[in-house]
Design an enzyme around this catalytic site. Sequence first.
Site, PDB file in Angstrom:
ATOM      1  N   SER A 177       4.746  28.375  15.958  1.00 34.56           N
ATOM      2  CA  SER A 177       3.582  27.553  15.640  1.00 34.56           C
ATOM      3  C   SER A 177       3.769  26.108  16.093  1.00 34.56           C
ATOM      4  O   SER A 177       3.932  25.842  17.280  1.00 34.56           O
ATOM      5  CB  SER A 177       3.302  27.652  14.128  1.00 34.56           C
ATOM      6  OG  SER A 177       2.064  27.074  13.780  1.00 34.56           O
ATOM      7  N   ASP A 359      -3.863  36.697  14.873  1.00 33.32           N
ATOM      8  CA  ASP A 359      -3.452  35.337  14.520  1.00 33.32           C
ATOM      9  C   ASP A 359      -4.630  34.387  14.703  1.00 33.32           C
ATOM     10  O   ASP A 359      -5.073  34.138  15.816  1.00 33.32           O
ATOM     11  CB  ASP A 359      -2.284  34.916  15.416  1.00 33.32           C
ATOM     12  CG  ASP A 359      -1.703  33.563  15.040  1.00 33.32           C
ATOM     13  OD1 ASP A 359      -2.305  32.854  14.207  1.00 33.32           O
ATOM     14  OD2 ASP A 359      -0.636  33.223  15.578  1.00 33.32           O
ATOM     15  N   HIS A 388      -0.256  35.280  11.938  1.00 32.11           N
ATOM     16  CA  HIS A 388       0.545  34.101  12.259  1.00 32.11           C
ATOM     17  C   HIS A 388       1.987  34.195  11.752  1.00 32.11           C
ATOM     18  O   HIS A 388       2.896  33.617  12.361  1.00 32.11           O
ATOM     19  CB  HIS A 388      -0.130  32.856  11.665  1.00 32.11           C
ATOM     20  CG  HIS A 388       0.307  31.567  12.291  1.00 32.11           C
ATOM     21  ND1 HIS A 388       0.150  31.299  13.637  1.00 32.11           N
ATOM     22  CD2 HIS A 388       0.909  30.460  11.758  1.00 32.11           C
ATOM     23  CE1 HIS A 388       0.617  30.090  13.904  1.00 32.11           C
ATOM     24  NE2 HIS A 388       1.084  29.567  12.792  1.00 32.11           N
TER      25      HIS A 388
END
Length: 422
Positions: A177, A359, A388
């Site tokens: 991320s 995601d 995610h």
Amino acid sequence: MGNSVPPVPTDDSAGTSYIASEGPLPPECTSTVPEIILNSGYPVESHEIVTPDDYILTLHRIPYGRDYKSDAFSADSHRKRPAVLLQHGILADSTTWISNGPDHSFAFMLADQGMDVWLGNIRGGTYSEKHLSLDPRKSKQFWSFTWQDMAEKDLPAMVDHILDITGNKALYYIGHSQGNLIALAGLASQSIQNEKIARFYAFAPVYQIKNLNGPLAKMTPIATNNLSKGIVSWFLEGTAILPKSKTSTMVIEMLCSRLPKDVRDGIKSGSMSVMKTLFGLHADHYFQDRLPVYFTHNPAGTSLLNLIHFSQMIETGETRKFDHGSAQRNMLEYGTEVPPTYDIDQITTPISLYIGAEDWFTHQKDVDYLISQLNSVVYKQWFTDYDHLDFLWGTTAPDLLYAPIIEEIKQMETVSQTTSST
């Protein structure tokens, strides 16, 4: 500098978010990262490094695994252990990589295969809430940072420290991320020399978030409207976003007020899963017995300005340096009235991308844009059912994701070290 186990944090930031659980909680819920590593049967070191602007960051190191005498990089093999840096995402810390026990956590799996594993912690998080002169509990200046500072100051300091300690010429970088965003920005700006990263593995590669899915996209108009300008002015020197702080509660309530009424009512009544509703997460994908561990250590802290920077990215549809809210201030900071973008097409580090079709933070249009801008993508893989956090805690990640990467690193090191010795 390194030591075995640092003092247990005395504030409430190491374990601040709890979920209901039947029976006793796993011991990791009340343990620090070094304690979790030691109790799992691994050696551990804690290294404190200082950034150019005097933030003190903690790196956790697992120098080798449980079978270090017989792994592929043991002393008898006369091969140097590859250094691997794992960098967490926003509102997380280094527990991200060790929450699933020795057999299923990526950090432990890497160590057991002979890697020298380093777990990064960026400024403002549980283990990097320190500064040479600023008190994070009293100083707003401490919290005057965004991911831009992490990219230009934190990550380069971590990379240089690891290479200095290990003597390796380059390391393998694995980000999740925000950990990918700061690496891309750092490499593009040459804050991190591209040749210092042998391979960049990007899990859930957040960069452009123009097409963010879900209710969060409706919560972001704090970035460029009049309310946002008031917030930026009010917190000009910065403020903390910590899970139990009054400021966090106020900001979260303000953001949630922008959600559709049916979503707000569902969250209040408990008739919906908050994680799925707000973030598109699927708790049933993860190791069920580890859920208490995940959510006692997460979320960790960050700054309000960091959240506003992300909000700017969503509203403008572009990835630029932080917009200070006026052409004059931007001119003083950057020499341009509009904050500059990053030339990621100049990155030469080989990059492997891993994307989840479920995601919400990596929409296919945004990923396609990222791929179109990069010239050094050597591999990409889509996981049809990954959200995610499946990349970190999903039950299939150890076999489908981690194991192939570990084998690839071992193969690359075999070629690299054989070539360098001839």
